[in-house]
Design a protein around this motif. Sequence first.
Motif, PDB file in Angstrom:
ATOM      1  N   ARG A 185       0.843  -1.191   0.000  1.00  0.00           N
ATOM      2  CA  ARG A 185       0.000   0.000   0.000  1.00  0.00           C
ATOM      3  C   ARG A 185       0.881   1.244   0.000  1.00  0.00           C
ATOM      4  N   GLY A 186       0.301   2.358  -0.399  1.00  0.00           N
ATOM      5  CA  GLY A 186       1.074   3.586  -0.428  1.00  0.00           C
ATOM      6  C   GLY A 186       0.349   4.672  -1.180  1.00  0.00           C
ATOM      7  N   THR A 187       1.034   5.762  -1.404  1.00  0.00           N
ATOM      8  CA  THR A 187       0.440   6.922  -2.064  1.00  0.00           C
ATOM      9  C   THR A 187       0.102   6.602  -3.513  1.00  0.00           C
ATOM     10  N   PRO A 188      -1.134   6.852  -3.937  1.00  0.00           N
ATOM     11  CA  PRO A 188      -1.499   6.632  -5.340  1.00  0.00           C
ATOM     12  C   PRO A 188      -0.556   7.379  -6.281  1.00  0.00           C
ATOM     13  N   GLY A 189      -0.172   6.731  -7.360  1.00  0.00           N
ATOM     14  CA  GLY A 189       0.736   7.321  -8.326  1.00  0.00           C
ATOM     15  C   GLY A 189       2.188   6.938  -8.129  1.00  0.00           C
ATOM     16  N   THR A 190       2.519   6.289  -7.011  1.00  0.00           N
ATOM     17  CA  THR A 190       3.904   5.883  -6.762  1.00  0.00           C
ATOM     18  C   THR A 190       4.156   4.500  -7.344  1.00  0.00           C
ATOM     19  N   PRO A 191       5.365   4.291  -7.905  1.00  0.00           N
ATOM     20  CA  PRO A 191       5.668   2.996  -8.534  1.00  0.00           C
ATOM     21  C   PRO A 191       6.068   1.944  -7.502  1.00  0.00           C
ATOM     22  N   ILE A 192       5.916   0.691  -7.879  1.00  0.00           N
ATOM     23  CA  ILE A 192       6.321  -0.432  -7.038  1.00  0.00           C
ATOM     24  C   ILE A 192       6.638  -1.605  -7.962  1.00  0.00           C
ATOM     25  N   LYS A 193       7.611  -2.408  -7.561  1.00  0.00           N
ATOM     26  CA  LYS A 193       7.962  -3.590  -8.350  1.00  0.00           C
ATOM     27  C   LYS A 193       7.809  -4.824  -7.481  1.00  0.00           C
ATOM     28  N   LEU A 194       7.073  -5.801  -7.975  1.00  0.00           N
ATOM     29  CA  LEU A 194       6.900  -7.077  -7.282  1.00  0.00           C
ATOM     30  C   LEU A 194       7.624  -8.168  -8.053  1.00  0.00           C
ATOM     31  N   THR A 195       8.236  -9.078  -7.325  1.00  0.00           N
ATOM     32  CA  THR A 195       8.807 -10.276  -7.930  1.00  0.00           C
ATOM     33  C   THR A 195       7.884 -11.439  -7.589  1.00  0.00           C
ATOM     34  N   ILE A 196       7.410 -12.089  -8.619  1.00  0.00           N
ATOM     35  CA  ILE A 196       6.413 -13.147  -8.485  1.00  0.00           C
ATOM     36  C   ILE A 196       7.040 -14.494  -8.833  1.00  0.00           C
ATOM     37  N   VAL A 197       6.778 -15.497  -8.014  1.00  0.00           N
ATOM     38  CA  VAL A 197       7.110 -16.875  -8.357  1.00  0.00           C
ATOM     39  C   VAL A 197       5.801 -17.587  -8.661  1.00  0.00           C
ATOM     40  N   ARG A 198       5.691 -18.068  -9.876  1.00  0.00           N
ATOM     41  CA  ARG A 198       4.468 -18.745 -10.314  1.00  0.00           C
ATOM     42  C   ARG A 198       4.758 -20.223 -10.521  1.00  0.00           C
ATOM     43  N   PRO A 199       4.088 -21.094  -9.785  1.00  0.00           N
ATOM     44  CA  PRO A 199       4.298 -22.534  -9.971  1.00  0.00           C
ATOM     45  C   PRO A 199       4.119 -22.922 -11.433  1.00  0.00           C
ATOM     46  N   GLY A 200       5.080 -23.695 -11.942  1.00  0.00           N
ATOM     47  CA  GLY A 200       5.051 -24.084 -13.338  1.00  0.00           C
ATOM     48  C   GLY A 200       5.952 -23.239 -14.212  1.00  0.00           C
ATOM     49  N   ARG A 201       6.401 -22.072 -13.692  1.00  0.00           N
ATOM     50  CA  ARG A 201       7.335 -21.213 -14.419  1.00  0.00           C
ATOM     51  C   ARG A 201       8.746 -21.447 -13.908  1.00  0.00           C
ATOM     52  N   ASP A 202       9.721 -21.504 -14.812  1.00  0.00           N
ATOM     53  CA  ASP A 202      11.112 -21.770 -14.421  1.00  0.00           C
ATOM     54  C   ASP A 202      11.752 -20.586 -13.712  1.00  0.00           C
ATOM     55  N   LYS A 203      11.390 -19.372 -14.101  1.00  0.00           N
ATOM     56  CA  LYS A 203      12.034 -18.185 -13.564  1.00  0.00           C
ATOM     57  C   LYS A 203      11.019 -17.257 -12.898  1.00  0.00           C
ATOM     58  N   PRO A 204      11.482 -16.473 -11.906  1.00  0.00           N
ATOM     59  CA  PRO A 204      10.592 -15.467 -11.298  1.00  0.00           C
ATOM     60  C   PRO A 204      10.172 -14.425 -12.325  1.00  0.00           C
ATOM     61  N   ILE A 205       9.056 -13.771 -12.042  1.00  0.00           N
ATOM     62  CA  ILE A 205       8.515 -12.749 -12.930  1.00  0.00           C
ATOM     63  C   ILE A 205       8.561 -11.403 -12.209  1.00  0.00           C
ATOM     64  N   ASP A 206       9.201 -10.422 -12.811  1.00  0.00           N
ATOM     65  CA  ASP A 206       9.209  -9.071 -12.252  1.00  0.00           C
ATOM     66  C   ASP A 206       8.057  -8.275 -12.856  1.00  0.00           C
ATOM     67  N   VAL A 207       7.251  -7.694 -11.985  1.00  0.00           N
ATOM     68  CA  VAL A 207       6.069  -6.947 -12.425  1.00  0.00           C
ATOM     69  C   VAL A 207       6.164  -5.519 -11.906  1.00  0.00           C
ATOM     70  N   ALA A 208       6.173  -4.543 -12.811  1.00  0.00           N
ATOM     71  CA  ALA A 208       6.204  -3.128 -12.438  1.00  0.00           C
ATOM     72  C   ALA A 208       4.772  -2.595 -12.421  1.00  0.00           C
ATOM     73  N   LEU A 209       4.383  -1.974 -11.306  1.00  0.00           N
ATOM     74  CA  LEU A 209       3.038  -1.451 -11.158  1.00  0.00           C
ATOM     75  C   LEU A 209       3.087  -0.026 -10.625  1.00  0.00           C
TER      76      LEU A 209
END
Length: 440
Positions: free
Chosen positions: A153-177
């Motif tokens: 959570r945080g101030t609307p309009g501020t960027p954040i990056k999540l690293t996701i591990v999805r079962p079945g995927r070989d590598k983590p996924i970086d998601v910029a939001l």
Amino acid sequence: MARAFSWLQATAIAGAVALVPVATSASAAADSDTYHELETFMTVFNRIKASYVDKVDDKKLIRGAIDGMLASLDPHSSYVDAVDFQNMQILTTGNYGGLGLTVTMQDGAVKVIAPQEDTPAGHAGIKSGDFITHIDGKFIFGETLDEAISSMRGTPGTPIKLTIVRPGRDKPIDVALVREVIVTKPVKWEVKDGIGYININTFSETTGQDVRAAIYNITKSLGHKPLGYVVDLRDNGGGLLSQAIEVSDAFLSSGEIVSQRGREKDDIERYYAKPGDDAGGLPVIVLINSGTASASEIVAGALQDHHRALIMGDRSFGKGSVQTLLQLSNDSALRLTTARYFTPSGRSVQEGGIRPDIAVPQISDPDYKSRPVFRESDLRKHLVNEVKADNAILEEDTKPDPRFAATPDELKKRGVTDFQLYYALQTIGRLSRAPAVVKK
């Protein structure tokens, strides 16, 4: 007076006075064992304070002990402090700066239950069952769920990056939001091909009245009654029990909606529909999937048992327990599992969930076959349902179904991006064109 809540509802209760029975030899022995265990706890507590490499705050130790004790019971019992109260209020009343994710904690890792529709998380393609391992490059394994939520959570309009591990995927996924103001709008509606489409995202304070308003506005916009209704409960993680009852009541004119049953045989509370079906008896299809949980399952189960709606999609999450908030102080409470809920026919959805009348896979999703599914039965220490169905056999895909043979690319060419919804609308259309049965 205490009120039960489904998944995230919070209601405080006043203290109760209990009669204390005269101790028997058996109860005295049990008390002696309990005192011995408490002495062991205090011994460990004092050893940590005296010998741990760093000074430890007493409150931190006690909170950890409480959290551990509740975690040993089931995934939904927990200690609630002021921050938790705020989180629950946000989820039931709406409006905060964040990403639009419903998450839980599993073995020290943050796991996604469902992304909310029309939010940064939903637009980014985050899916149920994903694990969030890093927030802005910081490894969050071992943090509390509150700490992880506060970071997202945080101030609307501020960027954040999540690293996701999805079962079945070989590598983590970086998601910029980018964080947005998340306004919890529990109900959305529109008319599709003369059919009323009602999308229920959560069961917050106004969901019941919003569903009734949607039914009214659909008729008003058409100038006549629709052919029927599609009620979309997919990825709806639940909410207030009272609103699940009210939504069910909007489509039922009589009969039991749900019962909740506690530890004792006579500890049963039943809820019933009031006279009057807002939908006027028109055909109803309810869409569910593995993210359909708790309050959503109450609605699906009630309409299914009364043969009021056709349930379509994938088997639901399977959370059939009721939590009650017991006030401890002005800024703390105990969220404790106190009952199981049952559908009108006496079914418990715990672990097994609601099975659709017609299983319709989301074949418009390219990874629908390979993506692992996350349900209540995957949570550690989940309550065990005494009556189990062999879902592995029920869901075994042994024969190809020609109705669901199209590929995502073929559907895209036909303009179909949500096959489950498309199939539901087609089914309502076929039902409305069916000739009337004339009795002779």
